[in-house]
Design a protein around this motif. Structure first.
Motif, short mmCIF file in Angstrom:
data_model
loop_
_atom_site.label_atom_id
_atom_site.label_comp_id
_atom_site.label_asym_id
_atom_site.label_seq_id
_atom_site.Cartn_x
_atom_site.Cartn_y
_atom_site.Cartn_z
N GLU A 98 34.53 43.13 31.35
CA GLU A 98 34.34 43.13 32.80
C GLU A 98 32.89 43.38 33.21
O GLU A 98 32.37 42.74 34.13
CB GLU A 98 35.26 44.18 33.44
CG GLU A 98 35.45 43.98 34.94
CD GLU A 98 36.62 44.78 35.46
OE1 GLU A 98 37.24 44.34 36.44
OE2 GLU A 98 36.92 45.86 34.90
N GLN A 118 39.88 43.62 29.08
CA GLN A 118 39.19 43.65 30.36
C GLN A 118 38.07 44.68 30.35
O GLN A 118 36.97 44.42 30.88
CB GLN A 118 40.17 43.94 31.49
CG GLN A 118 39.51 43.95 32.88
CD GLN A 118 40.52 44.06 34.01
OE1 GLN A 118 41.72 44.00 33.80
NE2 GLN A 118 40.03 44.23 35.23
N ALA A 128 40.52 34.52 35.12
CA ALA A 128 40.25 35.95 35.29
C ALA A 128 39.00 36.22 36.11
O ALA A 128 38.90 37.28 36.76
CB ALA A 128 40.09 36.62 33.92
N TRP A 167 43.49 41.92 34.98
CA TRP A 167 43.57 40.70 34.21
C TRP A 167 44.86 40.61 33.39
O TRP A 167 45.08 39.60 32.71
CB TRP A 167 42.39 40.59 33.25
CG TRP A 167 41.04 40.53 33.91
CD1 TRP A 167 40.77 40.59 35.24
CD2 TRP A 167 39.77 40.40 33.26
NE1 TRP A 167 39.41 40.52 35.47
CE2 TRP A 167 38.77 40.41 34.27
CE3 TRP A 167 39.39 40.30 31.93
CZ2 TRP A 167 37.42 40.30 33.98
CZ3 TRP A 167 38.04 40.20 31.63
CH2 TRP A 167 37.06 40.19 32.64
N THR A 222 48.22 37.87 30.02
CA THR A 222 46.79 38.17 30.12
C THR A 222 46.07 36.94 30.64
O THR A 222 46.42 35.81 30.29
CB THR A 222 46.22 38.59 28.76
OG1 THR A 222 46.81 39.82 28.34
CG2 THR A 222 44.72 38.80 28.83
N ASP A 238 35.27 35.38 26.01
CA ASP A 238 36.58 35.96 26.28
C ASP A 238 37.53 35.73 25.11
O ASP A 238 38.22 36.65 24.64
CB ASP A 238 37.20 35.33 27.53
CG ASP A 238 36.75 35.97 28.82
OD1 ASP A 238 35.92 36.89 28.79
OD2 ASP A 238 37.24 35.54 29.88
#
Length: 419
Positions: free
Chosen positions: A346, A342, A296, A284, A290, A313
């Motif tokens: 994630e 991330q 992402a 990402w 970013t 996020d």
């Protein structure tokens, strides 16, 4: 004519992820420029579902009170298969401060975010600004963005560029960050109809019949958004059958809408199609860059997770960026902040993606045995309040700690009977 601007962070995309991040950075005295290609926020959006965790975050950010009257609280979720209710959940049963998802038009949310941002001198929103290139130094580190505007090209020099430009991210493409697009076996046709008088306006409805299914989402102030599946790439075939085929599909799934769809949908231009896929991006971040939100991790419409993860996020990334900038703001520190972001997010995104894909597979089951299995499974889940809560908590309650309700339960429309 070229105009040059300087900021600590340049955010490309003024959607929920980009504007929430920009506001959170500006509150932390981080200078930020947001590049938004549209003139205004008064656009037609499908992603209006906001999950309880994001409602909780909006409350913590001081935005929920500002948006009072702009959103519609959802109290139930109901799945009907072959004409029988196989699962019904009551969000009031969840013991969290904000147990209710809401339906909130994105123009209202984005306008509120922009208004809050503009109260901070560190916040700049450039509308009608389309990113056309990334600026890099000799080492390849991204050091800003070039954007096309009606007044010419604008160059934004920034220590960090954030791609918040959606599922078809141009910034991700320009940066050369690889991604894997995983198409699903269906696409979705969306349309909006008047809300039927016999329905309660605080319930999400999912209707299934064979291998056909549809979502019915109450929408402010008096409409229902309808999304029904078609085979992948099947729009041309459906159109070749004429609007009658669309009418008959809704007749089978929601006869309450039969008259309305014939009155409101007179051509295919009264509908829109969403290409359904998920996107997996291994990395990402890159030096100076970013990704957040759909750029992402593109998700599907099931359980309204796109806006939810976009807001989460932004709230997760902002303090990491602030800390990196306060420590000197070098490319290495900012890259580590992106990698830490991330790592934090994630697993949650992957969990939501897995839940969505399992639901997609259940919806797609057809034939007598497949349909029987699906109905049996939903009934088993629906008969156990604990199991229902456990399944839905995977999508809706990843941030909040259990506790008493603080959300005031909205009343439904007096004109619509409560089920």
């Amino acid at each position: 004519m070229t105009t040059e601007l300087t900021a600590q962070v340049c955010v490309v995309g003024g959607g929920p992820a980009g504007l929430t991040l920009a506001v959170e950075l500006a509150k932390r005295s981080v200078s930020v420029v947001v590049l938004e290609q549209s003139r205004h926020f008064d656009r037609s959006f499908r992603g209006e579902s906001v999950s309880p965790d994001s409602v909780w975050l909006l409350d913590r950010l001081g935005l929920l009170e500002r948006l009072d009257g702009e959103y519609q609280q959802m109290h139930h979720m109901e799945i009907e298969d072959a004409g029988s209710t196989v699962l019904r959940a009551d969000f009031a049963d969840f013991t969290y401060p904000h147990p209710y998802p809401v339906e909130m038009p994105q123009p209202a949310l984005l306008s509120a975010l922009a208004e809050v941002g503009e109260q901070h001198e560190e916040f700049t929103l450039l509308r009608r600004a389309t990113a056309i290139g990334l600026v890099r130094d000799a080492d390849g580190t991204v050091t800003g963005v070039e954007a096309r505007t009606p007044d010419g090209v604008v160059t934004v020099d920034a220590a960090l560029t954030v791609a918040a430009d959606g599922r078809f991210s141009k910034v991700r493409e320009m940066a050369g960050l690889p991604c894997t697009r995983v198409p699903l076996e269906r696409d979705v046709i969306w349309l909006k109809l008047p809300f039927p008088a016999e329905w309660d306006d605080r319930t999400y409805r999912i209707r299934i019949r064979g291998d056909q299914h549809a979502l019915f989402l109450p929408t402010q102030p008096d409409s229902v958004r309808v999304g029904f599946n078609i085979p992948k790439g099947g729009l041309k075939e459906l159109r070749s059958q004429g609007l009658t085929a669309l009418y008959e599909r809704l007749d089978r799934l929601a006869p309450e809408l039969s008259e309305a769809v014939r009155q409101e949908v007179r051509s295919w231009s009264d509908t829109s199609m969403l290409d359904i896929f998920t996107t997996v991006v291994p990395k990402w971040s890159a030096p100076g860059l970013t990704l957040v939100g759909d750029a992402a991790h593109t998700l599907t419409p099931i359980l309204g997770q796109g806006v939810n993860h976009a807001i989460i996020d932004a709230v997760a990334l902002a303090p990491l960026v602030q800390e990196a900038l306060a420590a000197g703001g070098g490319a290495d520190r900012l890259l580590r902040a992106g990698e830490q972001f991330q790592q934090l997010r994630e697993a949650s995104v992957a969990g939501s993606r897995g839940l969505q894909l399992r639901q997609e597979r259940l919806f797609a089951l057809h034939g007598p045995l497949g349909a029987l299995f699906r109905r049996t499974l939903y009934r088993l889940v629906g008969r156990s309040r604990a199991l229902t809560q456990r399944v839905l908590a995977q999508a809706y309650f990843q941030l909040q700690e259990p506790g008493p309700h603080v959300a005031r339960r909205q009343s439904g429309s007096a004109a619509r009977p409560r089920q």
